[in-house]
Design an enzyme around this catalytic site. Structure first.
Site, PDB file in Angstrom:
ATOM      1  N   SER A   9      26.086  13.931  31.670  1.00  0.00           N
ATOM      2  CA  SER A   9      26.859  12.719  31.405  1.00  0.00           C
ATOM      3  C   SER A   9      26.041  11.504  31.809  1.00  0.00           C
ATOM      4  O   SER A   9      25.698  11.328  32.981  1.00  0.00           O
ATOM      5  CB  SER A   9      28.175  12.736  32.186  1.00  0.00           C
ATOM      6  OG  SER A   9      28.738  11.431  32.135  1.00  0.00           O
ATOM      7  N   HIS A  34      26.165  13.538  26.885  1.00  0.00           N
ATOM      8  CA  HIS A  34      27.597  13.250  26.977  1.00  0.00           C
ATOM      9  C   HIS A  34      27.780  11.761  27.291  1.00  0.00           C
ATOM     10  O   HIS A  34      27.229  11.242  28.262  1.00  0.00           O
ATOM     11  CB  HIS A  34      28.215  14.120  28.078  1.00  0.00           C
ATOM     12  CG  HIS A  34      29.696  14.042  28.171  1.00  0.00           C
ATOM     13  ND1 HIS A  34      30.545  14.737  27.323  1.00  0.00           N
ATOM     14  CD2 HIS A  34      30.507  13.348  29.016  1.00  0.00           C
ATOM     15  CE1 HIS A  34      31.803  14.483  27.661  1.00  0.00           C
ATOM     16  NE2 HIS A  34      31.810  13.638  28.678  1.00  0.00           N
ATOM     17  N   ASP A  36      30.499   8.846  28.036  1.00  0.00           N
ATOM     18  CA  ASP A  36      31.875   8.617  28.478  1.00  0.00           C
ATOM     19  C   ASP A  36      32.331   7.214  28.132  1.00  0.00           C
ATOM     20  O   ASP A  36      31.916   6.235  28.740  1.00  0.00           O
ATOM     21  CB  ASP A  36      31.979   8.845  29.990  1.00  0.00           C
ATOM     22  CG  ASP A  36      31.969  10.319  30.325  1.00  0.00           C
ATOM     23  OD1 ASP A  36      32.815  11.051  29.766  1.00  0.00           O
ATOM     24  OD2 ASP A  36      31.111  10.748  31.123  1.00  0.00           O
ATOM     25  N   MET A  38      35.251   4.579  28.093  1.00  0.00           N
ATOM     26  CA  MET A  38      36.529   4.294  28.765  1.00  0.00           C
ATOM     27  C   MET A  38      36.969   2.880  28.410  1.00  0.00           C
ATOM     28  O   MET A  38      36.158   1.954  28.436  1.00  0.00           O
ATOM     29  CB  MET A  38      36.356   4.420  30.280  1.00  0.00           C
ATOM     30  CG  MET A  38      35.787   5.759  30.723  1.00  0.00           C
ATOM     31  SD  MET A  38      35.833   5.923  32.509  1.00  0.00           S
ATOM     32  CE  MET A  38      34.808   7.401  32.730  1.00  0.00           C
ATOM     33  N   HIS A  67      32.856  11.118  24.256  1.00  0.00           N
ATOM     34  CA  HIS A  67      34.167  11.468  24.820  1.00  0.00           C
ATOM     35  C   HIS A  67      34.971  10.186  24.934  1.00  0.00           C
ATOM     36  O   HIS A  67      34.718   9.365  25.804  1.00  0.00           O
ATOM     37  CB  HIS A  67      33.902  12.129  26.197  1.00  0.00           C
ATOM     38  CG  HIS A  67      35.115  12.379  27.017  1.00  0.00           C
ATOM     39  ND1 HIS A  67      35.056  12.675  28.374  1.00  0.00           N
ATOM     40  CD2 HIS A  67      36.438  12.406  26.691  1.00  0.00           C
ATOM     41  CE1 HIS A  67      36.272  12.859  28.845  1.00  0.00           C
ATOM     42  NE2 HIS A  67      37.139  12.702  27.852  1.00  0.00           N
ATOM     43  N   MET A  69      37.807   8.171  25.982  1.00  0.00           N
ATOM     44  CA  MET A  69      38.979   8.027  26.863  1.00  0.00           C
ATOM     45  C   MET A  69      39.606   6.694  26.521  1.00  0.00           C
ATOM     46  O   MET A  69      39.411   5.680  27.189  1.00  0.00           O
ATOM     47  CB  MET A  69      38.525   8.106  28.330  1.00  0.00           C
ATOM     48  CG  MET A  69      38.135   9.527  28.740  1.00  0.00           C
ATOM     49  SD  MET A  69      37.111   9.593  30.228  1.00  0.00           S
ATOM     50  CE  MET A  69      35.486   9.441  29.480  1.00  0.00           C
ATOM     51  N   MET A 138      39.321  18.931  30.685  1.00  0.00           N
ATOM     52  CA  MET A 138      38.965  18.104  31.845  1.00  0.00           C
ATOM     53  C   MET A 138      39.259  18.869  33.126  1.00  0.00           C
ATOM     54  O   MET A 138      40.356  19.409  33.305  1.00  0.00           O
ATOM     55  CB  MET A 138      39.780  16.799  31.847  1.00  0.00           C
ATOM     56  CG  MET A 138      39.466  15.819  30.734  1.00  0.00           C
ATOM     57  SD  MET A 138      37.733  15.357  30.608  1.00  0.00           S
ATOM     58  CE  MET A 138      37.418  14.611  32.211  1.00  0.00           C
ATOM     59  N   ASP A 172      34.457  19.441  31.856  1.00  0.00           N
ATOM     60  CA  ASP A 172      33.963  18.112  32.260  1.00  0.00           C
ATOM     61  C   ASP A 172      34.639  17.672  33.543  1.00  0.00           C
ATOM     62  O   ASP A 172      35.851  17.475  33.585  1.00  0.00           O
ATOM     63  CB  ASP A 172      34.262  17.121  31.114  1.00  0.00           C
ATOM     64  CG  ASP A 172      33.742  15.719  31.373  1.00  0.00           C
ATOM     65  OD1 ASP A 172      33.029  15.499  32.366  1.00  0.00           O
ATOM     66  OD2 ASP A 172      34.067  14.842  30.549  1.00  0.00           O
TER      67      ASP A 172
HETATM   68  C1  DX5 Z   1      35.104  11.603  33.927  1.00  0.00           C
HETATM   69  C2  DX5 Z   1      34.080  11.771  32.831  1.00  0.00           C
HETATM   70  C3  DX5 Z   1      33.015  12.743  33.185  1.00  0.00           C
HETATM   71  C4  DX5 Z   1      32.168  12.340  34.361  1.00  0.00           C
HETATM   72  C5  DX5 Z   1      31.644  13.579  34.994  1.00  0.00           C
HETATM   73  O1  DX5 Z   1      36.097  10.746  33.488  1.00  0.00           O
HETATM   74  O2  DX5 Z   1      34.711  12.235  31.658  1.00  0.00           O
HETATM   75  O3  DX5 Z   1      32.193  13.033  32.061  1.00  0.00           O
HETATM   76  O4  DX5 Z   1      31.081  11.515  34.037  1.00  0.00           O
HETATM   77  O5  DX5 Z   1      30.996  13.228  36.170  1.00  0.00           O
HETATM   78  P1  DX5 Z   1      30.745  14.284  37.311  1.00  0.00           P
HETATM   79  O6  DX5 Z   1      29.913  15.390  36.741  1.00  0.00           O
HETATM   80  O7  DX5 Z   1      30.022  13.498  38.360  1.00  0.00           O
HETATM   81  O8  DX5 Z   1      32.101  14.772  37.765  1.00  0.00           O
HETATM   82 ZN    ZN Z   2      33.399  12.992  29.913  1.00  0.00          ZN
END
Ligand code: DX5
Ligand code: ZN
Length: 214
Positions: A9, A34, A36, A38, A67, A69, A138, A172
């Site tokens: 990620s 990956h 993320d 948000m 991903h 969110m 998740m 994840d």
């Molecule tokens: C959380 C994200 C993850 C996050 C994982 O909301 O979707 O992808 O970056 O990070 P680690 O591996 O540090 O838990």
């Molecule tokens: Zn993620």
């Protein structure tokens, strides 16, 4: 079960040096990157939008696993497709209707998937299993990197693997070599890891350890 794939990620990388980080993590053996996304609404954090994905795409040779969110991911599918996303996953808890949004992702020629929060049962994904390329489970509440793995999601992965023997099942949140082993034993094959990968001096070390858990 499909082969193990490692998806670091980028949330945990050094964003001031994104080009170098992409090259470094690919050289270390990443299969997917990956990303993320948000929106500050679906989760209480704001991260990466389409312009940054387009910058990442300039340097990436591996597929970008985006991903989303987001409360209303449907509105942004074209923007992320234009930016260079290869896989887009959307949360079933979001307000966009899931099926039409998946169809939209496919129409753009991308791979698609659905995501389940830790509290969402597998039944919420069942209607879509036949039409997705990946199921993302998740193992933390989304919003931040560096949280602890929630072991309660392992039963959901087992059930998903029974229902879909050939599907890519991604896990994840809180993944390291120990939690990855539990997740893979349960049936996961795509391992997202942020802090565990990027806190290492040599990124190849954690990636090798993750690949070796099966
Ligand atoms: C959380 C994200 C993850 C996050 C994982 O909301 O979707 O992808 O970056 O990070 P680690 O591996 O540090 O838990
Ligand atoms: Zn993620």
């Amino acid at each position: 079960m499909p082969p193990i794939k490692i998806a670091p990620s980028l949330l945990s990388c050094d964003f001031a040096n994104i080009a170098r980080e992409v090259e470094r993590v690919e050289a270390a053996g990443a299969d997917l990157l990956h990303v993320d996304v948000m929106d500050g609404h679906f989760v209480p954090n704001l991260t990466i939008g389409p312009p940054v994905v387009a910058w990442i795409k300039k340097y990436a040779t591996r597929p970008l696993d985006c991903h989303l969110m987001m409360t209303d991911p449907a509105q942004y599918i074209d923007a992320f497709a234009d930016a260079g996303a290869d896989i887009i996953t959307i949360h079933v808890e979001a307000t966009s209707p899931v099926k039409p949004t998946l169809e939209r992702i496919r129409k753009r020629g991308l791979r698609c998937g659905v995501v389940l929060n830790p509290g969402t049962p597998i039944e919420a994904a069942e209607p879509f299993l036949a039409e997705i390329d990946m199921l993302l489970v998740m193992s933390v509440w989304p919003g931040f990197g560096g949280q602890s793995f929630i072991p309660g999601v392992l039963d959901k992965i087992k059930r998903a693997r029974e229902l879909a023997p050939q599907l890519d099942i991604e896990i994840d949140g809180g993944i390291n070599d120990a939690t990855a082993r539990d997740a893979v034993d349960a049936g996961a094959n795509v391992l997202v890891a942020g802090s565990y990968v990027f806190k290492a001096r040599d990124l190849a070390d954690p990636i090798k350890k993750l690949r070796a858990v099966r």
